[in-house]
Motif scaffolding. Structure first.
Motif, PDB file in Angstrom:
ATOM      1  N   GLY A 150       2.069 -10.567 -16.039  1.00  0.00           N
ATOM      2  CA  GLY A 150       0.650 -10.797 -16.273  1.00  0.00           C
ATOM      3  C   GLY A 150      -0.251 -10.224 -15.201  1.00  0.00           C
ATOM      4  N   PRO A 152      -2.822  -7.942 -13.429  1.00  0.00           N
ATOM      5  CA  PRO A 152      -3.858  -7.092 -14.015  1.00  0.00           C
ATOM      6  C   PRO A 152      -3.708  -5.641 -13.583  1.00  0.00           C
ATOM      7  N   GLN A 153      -4.341  -4.768 -14.331  1.00  0.00           N
ATOM      8  CA  GLN A 153      -4.408  -3.351 -13.969  1.00  0.00           C
ATOM      9  C   GLN A 153      -5.672  -3.140 -13.141  1.00  0.00           C
ATOM     10  N   THR A 218     -13.110  -4.922 -17.090  1.00  0.00           N
ATOM     11  CA  THR A 218     -12.210  -5.798 -16.359  1.00  0.00           C
ATOM     12  C   THR A 218     -12.412  -5.620 -14.856  1.00  0.00           C
ATOM     13  N   ARG A 314     -13.362  -8.986 -19.801  1.00  0.00           N
ATOM     14  CA  ARG A 314     -12.153  -9.801 -19.674  1.00  0.00           C
ATOM     15  C   ARG A 314     -11.673  -9.660 -18.232  1.00  0.00           C
ATOM     16  N   GLY A 317      -8.159  -8.400 -18.083  1.00  0.00           N
ATOM     17  CA  GLY A 317      -7.722  -7.530 -19.155  1.00  0.00           C
ATOM     18  C   GLY A 317      -6.673  -8.205 -20.011  1.00  0.00           C
ATOM     19  N   ASP A 318      -5.558  -7.513 -20.202  1.00  0.00           N
ATOM     20  CA  ASP A 318      -4.456  -8.085 -20.968  1.00  0.00           C
ATOM     21  C   ASP A 318      -3.556  -8.961 -20.108  1.00  0.00           C
ATOM     22  N   GLY A 319      -3.905  -9.098 -18.834  1.00  0.00           N
ATOM     23  CA  GLY A 319      -3.110  -9.906 -17.922  1.00  0.00           C
ATOM     24  C   GLY A 319      -3.608 -11.339 -17.863  1.00  0.00           C
ATOM     25  N   THR A 320      -3.161 -12.035 -16.835  1.00  0.00           N
ATOM     26  CA  THR A 320      -3.477 -13.447 -16.676  1.00  0.00           C
ATOM     27  C   THR A 320      -3.915 -13.718 -15.246  1.00  0.00           C
TER      28      THR A 320
END
Length: 338
Positions: A150, A152-153, A218, A314, A317-320
């Motif tokens: 998780g 992030p980028q 992000t 976000r 992003g797609d992470g946590t």
């Protein structure tokens, strides 16, 4: 950050020595230092904005198990940052009191200022790199095998050119701009620095008025680099460095943006306002010869609602989000806005 002001021109303009030890720790080990969990120790001081970046990125990416961390105290003498916070003033992993010892192990009689952050090869006891700008980029791109699930980028390929462009202006005009104000050696130099700084802050206010983060939707490396200066602005730079056209709390867009990040795991929980003030007001005796540390400002307003969610975005992003800080790495509640 060095423990001395770097230098100034004949006109009184502050200039920073940017010749760092630029050896890189990479996945392929092309500079002789491959990424290996447990091999290196990140040495930081919470007071330092450049070091604070590495603390944030290490935490966001979840590199705690792969890369240990050592905390210097907020003040130091003319020789070096020191491990005043540890028992008997000695880092428990490196076994040294003066960070300079690790620099001298790498370069005998190291001739330049001893800076944090520094990454030290534990077995050799020597600094590998103190190139703060590259260190965090390498955390994102070279240490990927040890990122948490998780993560992030922070430096996504599609946005790298824009991140680099924005980060460069943030560095020259804002991160370093506050120092140009504080260490100006003449009235004209100070006024030039002041005008440049607030021109750049106005630019950022315009950029962030309609977008939540500096690049994309992000949090990226660019936001990390800006945040550590904003976090110190009212506590130090506004008064101590005479960057006093406006407080951060009087710049609505930037104040909301800074609070948004502060309330995001990894940012506010790595910020130690007590150590920040102690460092600047005690160490910079040429600016503050009495070494009196101000009591203010009130920190509670860092936790007030910021309303930036309305802009979308976000954070990870797609992470946590990262989990809570480790017990040994927590900022004392009395040192933050908690």
């Amino acid at each position: 950050m060095s423990y001395v002001a770097d230098s100034s021109t004949a006109d009184g303009d502050f200039t920073r020595d940017t010749a760092y030890i630029d050896t890189r720790i990479t996945a392929d080990g092309r500079d002789g230092y491959p990424v290996e969990p447990g091999r290196y120790r990140l040495v930081v001081a919470r007071a330092c904005p450049w070091a604070n970046r590495t603390i944030i990125v290490r935490r966001l990416l979840g590199l705690e198990d792969a890369l240990s961390i050592g905390f210097c105290g907020p003040t130091h003498d003319e020789r070096s940052w020191t491990f005043d916070l540890d028992p008997e003033g000695v880092d428990p992993v490196l076994g040294i009191h003066y960070l300079r010892d690790a620099y001298n192990k790498r370069i005998p009689d190291y001739p330049k200022g001893v800076t944090v952050p520094a990454v030290v090869d534990v077995a050799r006891g020597q600094v590998v790199t103190n190139d703060f700008a590259q260190i965090t980029l390498d955390f994102s791109t070279e240490w990927t095998a040890y990122h948490r699930d998780g993560a992030p980028q922070l430096y996504p390929e599609r946005w790298r050119a824009e991140i680099d462009e924005v980060s460069q202006r943030v560095y020259t005009e804002i991160n370093n701009g506050v120092y140009r104000c504080g260490f100006a050696g003449s009235q004209k130099a100070y006024e030039r620095a002041y005008d440049r700084l607030f021109t750049a802050l106005d630019w950022l206010s315009e950029r962030l008025a309609d977008q939540r983060y500096l690049v994309g939707d992000t949090i990226t490396e660019a936001d990390v680099r800006l945040f550590t200066t904003l976090a110190r602005f009212d506590a130090v730079y506004h008064g101590h460095f005479k960057a006093n056209r406006s407080k951060l709390a009087e710049m609505p867009v930037l104040w909301a943006y800074a609070r948004d990040l502060f309330q995001t795991p990894g940012f506010g929980d790595t910020t130690d306002f007590v150590q920040i003030k102690q460092h600047y007001y005690i160490v910079h005796t040429d600016i503050n010869p009495t070494r009196v540390v101000p009591k203010g400002p009130d920190l509670a307003n860092w936790l007030t609602p910021h309303g930036r969610e309305s802009l979308g975005g976000r954070p990870f992003g797609d992470g946590t989000p990262p989990g809570p800080p480790r017990e040994a790495e927590r900022v004392p509640a009395a040192h933050s806005a908690g």
